[in-house]
Design a protein around this motif. Sequence first.
Motif, short mmCIF file in Angstrom:
data_model
loop_
_atom_site.label_atom_id
_atom_site.label_comp_id
_atom_site.label_asym_id
_atom_site.label_seq_id
_atom_site.Cartn_x
_atom_site.Cartn_y
_atom_site.Cartn_z
N LEU A 2 2.64 24.40 -46.34
CA LEU A 2 2.13 23.08 -45.84
C LEU A 2 3.52 22.47 -45.39
CD1 LEU A 2 -0.65 21.96 -44.46
CD2 LEU A 2 -1.01 20.78 -46.46
N SER A 3 4.09 22.33 -47.03
CA SER A 3 5.23 21.56 -46.83
C SER A 3 6.38 22.25 -45.38
CB SER A 3 6.17 21.57 -48.30
OG SER A 3 6.56 23.23 -48.22
N GLU A 4 6.28 23.80 -45.22
CA GLU A 4 7.15 23.28 -43.99
C GLU A 4 6.27 23.20 -43.09
OE1 GLU A 4 6.49 28.29 -43.68
OE2 GLU A 4 6.93 28.13 -46.03
N MET A 5 6.11 22.35 -42.87
CA MET A 5 5.23 21.57 -41.59
C MET A 5 4.98 20.46 -41.60
SD MET A 5 1.23 23.54 -40.85
CE MET A 5 1.29 24.57 -39.12
N HIS A 6 5.74 19.90 -42.67
CA HIS A 6 6.31 18.36 -43.21
C HIS A 6 6.52 18.26 -41.70
CE1 HIS A 6 4.97 18.41 -47.57
NE2 HIS A 6 3.55 17.89 -46.73
N ALA A 7 7.08 18.21 -41.26
CA ALA A 7 8.08 17.49 -39.71
C ALA A 7 7.80 17.01 -38.82
CB ALA A 7 9.28 18.64 -39.33
N LEU A 8 6.45 17.77 -38.57
CA LEU A 8 5.51 17.75 -37.10
C LEU A 8 4.90 16.46 -37.88
CD1 LEU A 8 4.14 21.48 -37.09
CD2 LEU A 8 5.61 20.28 -35.83
N PRO A 9 4.35 15.40 -36.84
CA PRO A 9 4.01 14.22 -36.58
C PRO A 9 2.13 14.55 -36.43
CG PRO A 9 4.29 14.92 -34.39
CD PRO A 9 4.97 15.53 -35.22
N VAL A 10 1.31 13.71 -37.13
CA VAL A 10 -0.23 13.43 -36.99
C VAL A 10 -0.69 13.37 -36.13
CG1 VAL A 10 -1.62 13.76 -38.87
CG2 VAL A 10 -0.32 15.07 -40.03
N TYR A 11 -1.75 13.52 -35.73
CA TYR A 11 -2.79 12.35 -34.74
C TYR A 11 -3.36 12.74 -35.88
CZ TYR A 11 1.30 12.73 -31.61
OH TYR A 11 2.38 12.53 -30.53
N ALA A 12 -3.96 11.77 -36.42
CA ALA A 12 -5.09 11.68 -37.07
C ALA A 12 -5.92 11.14 -36.27
CB ALA A 12 -5.04 10.89 -38.24
N VAL A 13 -7.43 11.26 -36.86
CA VAL A 13 -8.87 11.55 -35.66
C VAL A 13 -9.29 10.14 -36.40
CG1 VAL A 13 -9.58 13.23 -35.11
CG2 VAL A 13 -10.80 12.90 -37.04
N GLY A 14 -9.47 9.90 -37.03
CA GLY A 14 -9.10 8.24 -38.09
C GLY A 14 -8.54 8.00 -39.26
N GLU A 15 -9.11 6.45 -39.75
CA GLU A 15 -7.85 7.06 -41.17
C GLU A 15 -8.42 7.33 -42.84
OE1 GLU A 15 -5.26 4.74 -42.88
OE2 GLU A 15 -5.43 3.93 -40.35
N THR A 16 -8.92 8.22 -42.82
CA THR A 16 -9.28 8.94 -43.59
C THR A 16 -8.20 9.89 -43.77
OG1 THR A 16 -11.71 8.32 -44.08
CG2 THR A 16 -10.90 9.50 -44.98
N THR A 17 -8.15 10.58 -42.77
CA THR A 17 -7.93 11.80 -42.18
C THR A 17 -5.91 11.40 -42.37
OG1 THR A 17 -9.53 12.23 -40.56
CG2 THR A 17 -6.99 13.59 -40.45
N ALA A 18 -5.56 10.30 -41.87
CA ALA A 18 -4.09 9.11 -41.42
C ALA A 18 -3.76 9.13 -43.23
CB ALA A 18 -4.22 8.21 -40.88
N VAL A 19 -4.58 9.23 -44.60
CA VAL A 19 -4.43 8.49 -45.92
C VAL A 19 -4.22 9.82 -46.22
CG1 VAL A 19 -5.02 7.35 -47.29
CG2 VAL A 19 -5.68 6.13 -45.74
N ALA A 20 -4.28 11.41 -46.17
CA ALA A 20 -5.21 12.26 -46.28
C ALA A 20 -3.42 12.67 -46.34
CB ALA A 20 -6.17 13.24 -45.96
N ALA A 21 -3.43 12.78 -44.76
CA ALA A 21 -2.59 13.60 -44.23
C ALA A 21 -1.08 12.69 -45.02
CB ALA A 21 -2.22 13.13 -42.90
N ARG A 22 -1.09 11.23 -45.45
CA ARG A 22 0.24 10.52 -45.25
C ARG A 22 0.47 11.26 -47.01
NH1 ARG A 22 -2.10 6.00 -43.36
NH2 ARG A 22 -1.05 5.55 -41.17
#
Length: 161
Positions: A2-22
């Motif tokens: 997963l760390s190999e993908m850290h350069a990719l931006p996340v488009y999260a469906v909601g705040e819970t997903t955004a928090v988990a991504a961060r």
Amino acid sequence: QLSEMHALPVYAVGETTAVAAREAGFSVAKTGRGGLQTVIDHAAAQPMRYLRLGGAERVPLSLPTWQSIEEITVYRSEPVELALDRARSLREGGCVLLHSAAAARHFTNECNRLGLDKTAVTLLALGPRIAEAAGAGWANVAISDTPTDEALLALTENMCQ
């Protein structure tokens, strides 16, 4: 890996997903409200490739031709029969919280199978699509303001006053 993908931006469906991504080390480019379609609509003018990690049952999406999506199933809901003791307690009324359209359809089918009087039961749904999936005939159907557990629980608390 997963760390190999850290350069990719996340488009999260909601705040819970955004928090988990961060918390996993990603930067969040956009946080939607109410599902992936709102995120897609926001970026409709740009060519995009999305990775959709989700359940086996998915809401259909409308993508512009210059966008694509790869879908991977990471969980699946398995329906279980409504326990008889729970069904007995609902005969006198109660509130049921629904988190998915599949759960709403299954709960409705279980009520019908057990001959429960739906007019004694209040449904509290995480969103309009979920409430719609439950069908008609309930004592009351309420929908949370936002599709979050916090909003659904706040709605439940208000209904119980």
